[in-house]
Design a protein around this motif. Structure first.
Motif, mmCIF file in Angstrom:
data_model
loop_
_atom_site.group_PDB
_atom_site.id
_atom_site.type_symbol
_atom_site.label_atom_id
_atom_site.label_comp_id
_atom_site.label_asym_id
_atom_site.label_seq_id
_atom_site.Cartn_x
_atom_site.Cartn_y
_atom_site.Cartn_z
ATOM 1 N N TRP A 132 0.855 -1.191 0.000
ATOM 2 C CA TRP A 132 0.000 0.000 0.000
ATOM 3 C C TRP A 132 0.889 1.238 0.000
ATOM 4 O O TRP A 132 1.884 1.311 0.731
ATOM 5 N N GLN A 181 0.625 5.764 -0.358
ATOM 6 C CA GLN A 181 -0.190 6.978 -0.318
ATOM 7 C C GLN A 181 0.441 7.987 -1.265
ATOM 8 O O GLN A 181 1.655 8.205 -1.218
ATOM 9 N N THR A 232 2.704 0.192 3.819
ATOM 10 C CA THR A 232 2.840 -1.103 4.455
ATOM 11 C C THR A 232 2.987 -2.203 3.413
ATOM 12 O O THR A 232 2.675 -2.003 2.242
ATOM 13 N N GLN A 290 2.026 -9.308 7.686
ATOM 14 C CA GLN A 290 2.384 -7.906 7.491
ATOM 15 C C GLN A 290 3.832 -7.737 7.944
ATOM 16 O O GLN A 290 4.121 -7.693 9.149
ATOM 17 N N LYS A 293 5.220 -2.225 8.430
ATOM 18 C CA LYS A 293 4.173 -1.201 8.518
ATOM 19 C C LYS A 293 4.772 0.126 8.947
ATOM 20 O O LYS A 293 4.077 0.976 9.504
ATOM 21 N N LEU A 326 3.035 3.591 7.865
ATOM 22 C CA LEU A 326 1.704 4.020 8.312
ATOM 23 C C LEU A 326 1.867 5.287 9.152
ATOM 24 O O LEU A 326 2.609 5.291 10.135
ATOM 25 N N PHE A 373 -4.358 4.305 11.058
ATOM 26 C CA PHE A 373 -4.257 3.518 9.834
ATOM 27 C C PHE A 373 -3.999 2.054 10.189
ATOM 28 O O PHE A 373 -3.103 1.748 10.986
ATOM 29 N N ALA A 416 -4.042 -2.005 8.273
ATOM 30 C CA ALA A 416 -4.190 -2.805 7.063
ATOM 31 C C ALA A 416 -4.207 -4.272 7.428
ATOM 32 O O ALA A 416 -3.585 -4.691 8.410
ATOM 33 N N SER A 476 -6.771 -7.408 0.291
ATOM 34 C CA SER A 476 -6.315 -6.610 1.426
ATOM 35 C C SER A 476 -7.250 -5.416 1.620
ATOM 36 O O SER A 476 -7.841 -4.907 0.658
ATOM 37 N N LEU A 497 -7.334 -1.586 3.570
ATOM 38 C CA LEU A 497 -6.689 -0.509 4.322
ATOM 39 C C LEU A 497 -7.795 0.281 5.001
ATOM 40 O O LEU A 497 -8.706 0.771 4.338
ATOM 41 N N TYR A 504 -4.798 6.478 -2.640
ATOM 42 C CA TYR A 504 -4.208 5.311 -2.005
ATOM 43 C C TYR A 504 -4.032 4.228 -3.060
ATOM 44 O O TYR A 504 -5.001 3.768 -3.655
ATOM 45 N N CYS A 517 -2.484 0.512 -4.374
ATOM 46 C CA CYS A 517 -2.126 -0.846 -3.990
ATOM 47 C C CYS A 517 -1.278 -1.434 -5.114
ATOM 48 O O CYS A 517 -1.522 -1.151 -6.294
#
Lengths: 112, 115
Positions: free
Chosen positions: B34, B36, B47, B54, B57, B60, B65, B67, B75, B77, B90, B92
């Motif tokens: 993920w 941003q 993340t 996971q 992360k 984040l 936030f 996920a 997945s 978020l 956002y 992916c």
């Protein structure tokens, strides 16, 4: 922190000319470099990549050059077409499970 | 074949609302990421999952936030108590393996606007 950046935020070229988009990186641990193309409203699209043990790699109409001495990466697009108009990002990655680090991007505008 | 898909493509939320963004990776892809992306900027890592685990992360921005990827495929978020600064696209991405140079394929993104 270390980051990837670009020299030029915008680039305008005539259709048919060659384009060169430049990128400077500062992380000496970077092992892998990628160029992405992003059109409006879409996600980044993979163009070409290069490992740190190479200086040059060619694809269809695109060439990536890596100069590790000065930490510089460039993307050359031959015979630029209107469909090449987009924002181009370079990204770098260190070895292992480390994330991609993107630069801010260069907008390429092709003038017909 | 099908690429990475994301839904919704656009989401408008009032400040303080919770939102959930979905990512369907390419079938069989082990890794999922993920990012941003603020307006005019490059994507920034949030993340990373390898299957359901996971592994990172660190990107984040806050504990609002979260996920998950419970079955190693789709997945989600989640952003709790959204703030205006959460407004962004956002993205992916998924990759076939967990290798350092595995190509990441991106979805179209979800544009979140927090009013």
């Amino acid at each position: 922190g270390e980051s990837v950046g670009l020299h030029l935020p915008t680039l305008s070229v005539q259709e048919g000319d060659n384009s060169i988009i430049n990128c400077a990186y500062s992380n000496s641990a970077s092992d892998y470099f990628i160029w992405y193309k992003q059109e409006s409203g879409k996600g980044p699209q993979f163009i070409i990549d290069i490992r740190s043990n190479m200086d040059k790699r060619q694809g269809q109409r695109v060439t990536v050059l890596l100069n590790k001495t000065v930490k510089h990466l460039s993307l050359q697009i031959a015979a630029t077409q209107p469909g090449d108009s987009a924002v181009y990002f370079c990204a770098e990655k260190a070895r292992g499970n480390t994330p991609l680090v993107f630069g801010k991007g260069t907008r390429l505008s092709v003038i017909a | 074949g099908a690429g990475v898909s994301q839904s919704p493509r656009y989401k408008v939320a009032k400040r303080g609302q919770d939102v959930a963004l979905r990512c369907d990776p390419i079938s069989g892809h082990v890794s999922l990421f993920w990012y941003q992306q603020a307006l005019g900027q490059g994507p920034e890592f949030l993340t990373y999952f390898q299957n359901e685990a996971q592994l990172d992360k660190s990107g984040l921005p806050s504990d609002r936030f979260f996920a998950e990827r419970p079955e190693g495929s789709v997945s989600t978020l989640k952003i709790q108590r959204t703030q205006q600064e959460d407004s962004a696209v956002y993205l992916c991405a998924s990759s076939l393996g967990g290798g350092a140079s595995d190509t990441q394929y991106f979805g179209p993104g979800t544009r979140l606007t927090v009013l």
